[in-house]
Design a protein around this motif. Structure first.
Motif, short mmCIF file in Angstrom:
data_model
loop_
_atom_site.label_atom_id
_atom_site.label_comp_id
_atom_site.label_asym_id
_atom_site.label_seq_id
_atom_site.Cartn_x
_atom_site.Cartn_y
_atom_site.Cartn_z
N LEU A 64 -3.38 -15.42 -5.87
CA LEU A 64 -2.91 -15.34 -7.34
C LEU A 64 -3.76 -14.14 -7.89
N PRO A 65 -5.00 -14.04 -8.01
CA PRO A 65 -5.50 -12.82 -8.49
C PRO A 65 -5.18 -11.58 -7.80
N LEU A 66 -5.10 -11.59 -6.63
CA LEU A 66 -4.81 -10.21 -5.79
C LEU A 66 -3.49 -9.78 -6.01
N LEU A 67 -2.52 -10.85 -6.07
CA LEU A 67 -1.25 -10.46 -6.08
C LEU A 67 -0.79 -9.82 -7.87
N LEU A 121 -14.86 -14.26 -10.92
CA LEU A 121 -15.77 -13.43 -11.60
C LEU A 121 -15.82 -12.48 -10.77
N LEU A 122 -16.39 -12.76 -9.26
CA LEU A 122 -16.59 -11.89 -8.07
C LEU A 122 -15.47 -11.04 -7.79
N LEU A 123 -14.24 -11.66 -8.08
CA LEU A 123 -12.94 -10.75 -7.61
C LEU A 123 -12.74 -9.85 -8.44
N SER A 124 -12.71 -10.30 -9.67
CA SER A 124 -12.38 -9.20 -11.00
C SER A 124 -13.26 -8.09 -11.16
N LEU A 125 -14.49 -8.33 -10.89
CA LEU A 125 -15.68 -7.57 -11.27
C LEU A 125 -15.57 -6.06 -10.82
N PRO A 126 -15.50 -5.88 -9.38
CA PRO A 126 -14.91 -4.57 -8.92
C PRO A 126 -14.08 -3.61 -9.54
N PHE A 127 -12.72 -4.45 -9.76
CA PHE A 127 -11.59 -3.76 -10.37
C PHE A 127 -11.88 -3.31 -11.80
N ALA A 130 -6.77 -6.76 -13.57
CA ALA A 130 -7.66 -7.61 -13.01
C ALA A 130 -8.31 -8.83 -14.12
N GLY A 131 -8.16 -8.40 -15.33
CA GLY A 131 -8.34 -9.41 -16.69
C GLY A 131 -7.33 -10.44 -16.65
#
Length: 331
Positions: free
Chosen positions: A116-119, A191-197, A246-247
Motif C-alpha cells: 500500500l505505501p509503495l504504490l 515510519l521507516l518506509l516513509s522516512l527516506p522519501f 510518502a505522508g
C-alpha cells in the motif's frame, strides 16, 4: 519585531519535545513513562511494549508526516505564488490516495504491509508527472494550476467510481476511513518506509530555496537571475511528490495542514519563502502531533479520524482569513 519573531519560533521549537512527551503519555491506558524509558525497547513489560512499539512510532510518524505536509504546502505556495495552493491542488494527494484505494478495493492491501505505501508513493509521482506533461514546455504557474486541477478532478472521479463499485460494505468502509486519514495502528514499518522519501523530498525542496526567493520577483526576473528553464520547477514538484506522497501513503489524506501552516508561519519569517520551508515543517509537525494527542484523548465509541480534526482546525482559520481580508488585510 524581529526579536518577537525569533521568540515565537523558539517557543514553537521548544513546544515540539513537550508535545512529544504529552503524546507518549496519551492513550486509553496509563503507563509509567519514566520506567518504560529506563527498561528500554527490548523489555517485554506492558508499559515498555506500549511505549516503544505503539506510542513512540505513532508520535514520530505524526511529526514526520506533519513536517512533510507543512513543507510541501510552503513549497507549493511559493512555486505557484498562490496563497491558496497546497499539494492536493496538483493531484499529489489524490494520486497517492487512488493507488491506495485500488489496493484496498481488491483486498490486497494487507497481504503485504509494503504494497500500500509503495504504490501510494508511486501514485503521487505519476500524478505529478502527468501534471508536468499536460502543462507542457515552459508552463507558467497558472497553466500548472490548470493542469493540476484537471488531473485532480480526473483522479477524484476515479476514486468516486471505485467507491461506487466497492465489492462490499466492508471494503467501502475501509476505503472511506483510509481517506479520512489516521495514525492508528501505525508502527515502525510505516515510519521507516516513509522516512527516506520524506527526507529526500525535504532536501530537494531545500535545494530549491533560492529559486523560491527569486520567484517572488516574478518568473522573468527569476530567469534573469539564472533560474530559468524547467529544472527547478520539476525538482520542486518531485520533492513535493516524494515528501507528501510518502505522508499520504502511511497516514491517508490529511487536509489543511499544507494550506494553513504556511499562512501561520509567513509573518514570523518576514515573508521569506526559503525560511518558510523549515518554519512550516516545524509548525506542521507540531500541529499534527497536537491533533493526534486530541484524537488519543477523545472519548468515543471509536477513534476519531485525524483528518476530521485538522479540518476543524483549518476551516475556522479560513473564516478568520476571509474576515481579515474584508477588513483590508492581505490574503
Amino acid at each position: 519585531m524581529l526579536d518577537s519573531n525569533k521568540t515565537a519560533l523558539g517557543l514553537l521549537t521548544a513546544a515540539l519535545p513537550l508535545a512529544l512527551i504529552a503524546a507518549l503519555m496519551s492513550g486509553p491506558v496509563s503507563i509509567d513513562l519514566a520506567a518504560a524509558l529506563r527498561e528500554g525497547w527490548q523489555s517485554q513489560t506492558s508499559d515498555a511494549v506500549i511505549l516503544w512499539q505503539l506510542r513512540l512510532p505513532r508520535a514520530l510518524l505524526a511529526i514526520l508526516v506533519g513536517a512533510a505536509l507543512g513543507m510541501g504546502g510552503a513549497a507549493m505556495q511559493g512555486m505557484l505564488r498562490n496563497p491558496l495552493a497546497e499539494p492536493a491542488l496538483l493531484g499529489v494527494s489524490s494520486g497517492a490516495a487512488l493507488a491506495a484505494i485500488l489496493l484496498l478495493y481488491y483486498g490486497l492491501a494487507w497481504q503485504s504491509g509494503w504494497w500500500l505505501p509503495l504504490l501510494a508513493i508511486g501514485g503521487a509521482f505519476v500524478a505529478v508527472l502527468s501534471v508536468w506533461v499536460l502543462a507542457g514546455r515552459g508552463a507558467s504557474a497558472s497553466r500548472l494550476v490548470l493542469a493540476g486541477v484537471a488531473i485532480n478532478a480526473f483522479l477524484s472521479a476515479l476514486m468516486a467510481l471505485a467507491l461506487n463499485y466497492a465489492p462490499s460494505m466492508f471494503a467501502m468502509q475501509e476505503i472511506v476511513f483510509w481517506l479520512l486519514g489516521s495514525l492508528a495502528n501505525r508502527g515502525w514499518d510505516q515510519l521507516l518506509l516513509s522516512l527516506p522519501f520524506i527526507v529526500a523530498g525535504g532536501l530537494l525542496l531545500f535545494a530549491c530555496r533560492n529559486y523560491l526567493r527569486a520567484l517572488t520577483l516574478g518568473e522573468a526576473s527569476a530567469a534573469s537571475l539564472g533560474f530559468g528553464g524547467r529544472r527547478y520547477p520539476l525538482a520542486l514538484l518531485l520533492g513535493i511528490a516524494a515528501a507528501v506522497g510518502a505522508g499520504v501513503a502511511v497516514a491517508g489524506t490529511i487536509g489543511f495542514i499544507g494550506l494553513v501552516v504556511p499562512h501561520l508561519m509567513r509573518p514570523l519569517v518576514r515573508q521569506d519563502p526559503a525560511r518558510l520551508l523549515w518554519a512550516s515543517a516545524l509548525c506542521g509537525a507540531l500541529l499534527l502531533l497536537l491533533a493526534d494527542i486530541f484524537v488519543l484523548n477523545f472519548v468515543g465509541a471509536q477513534e476519531l479520524r485525524i483528518g476530521a480534526v485538522t479540518a476543524f482546525i483549518g476551516a475556522p482559520f479560513f473564516f478568520w482569513l476571509i474576515v481579515s481580508a474584508r477588513r483590508g488585510g492581505a490574503l
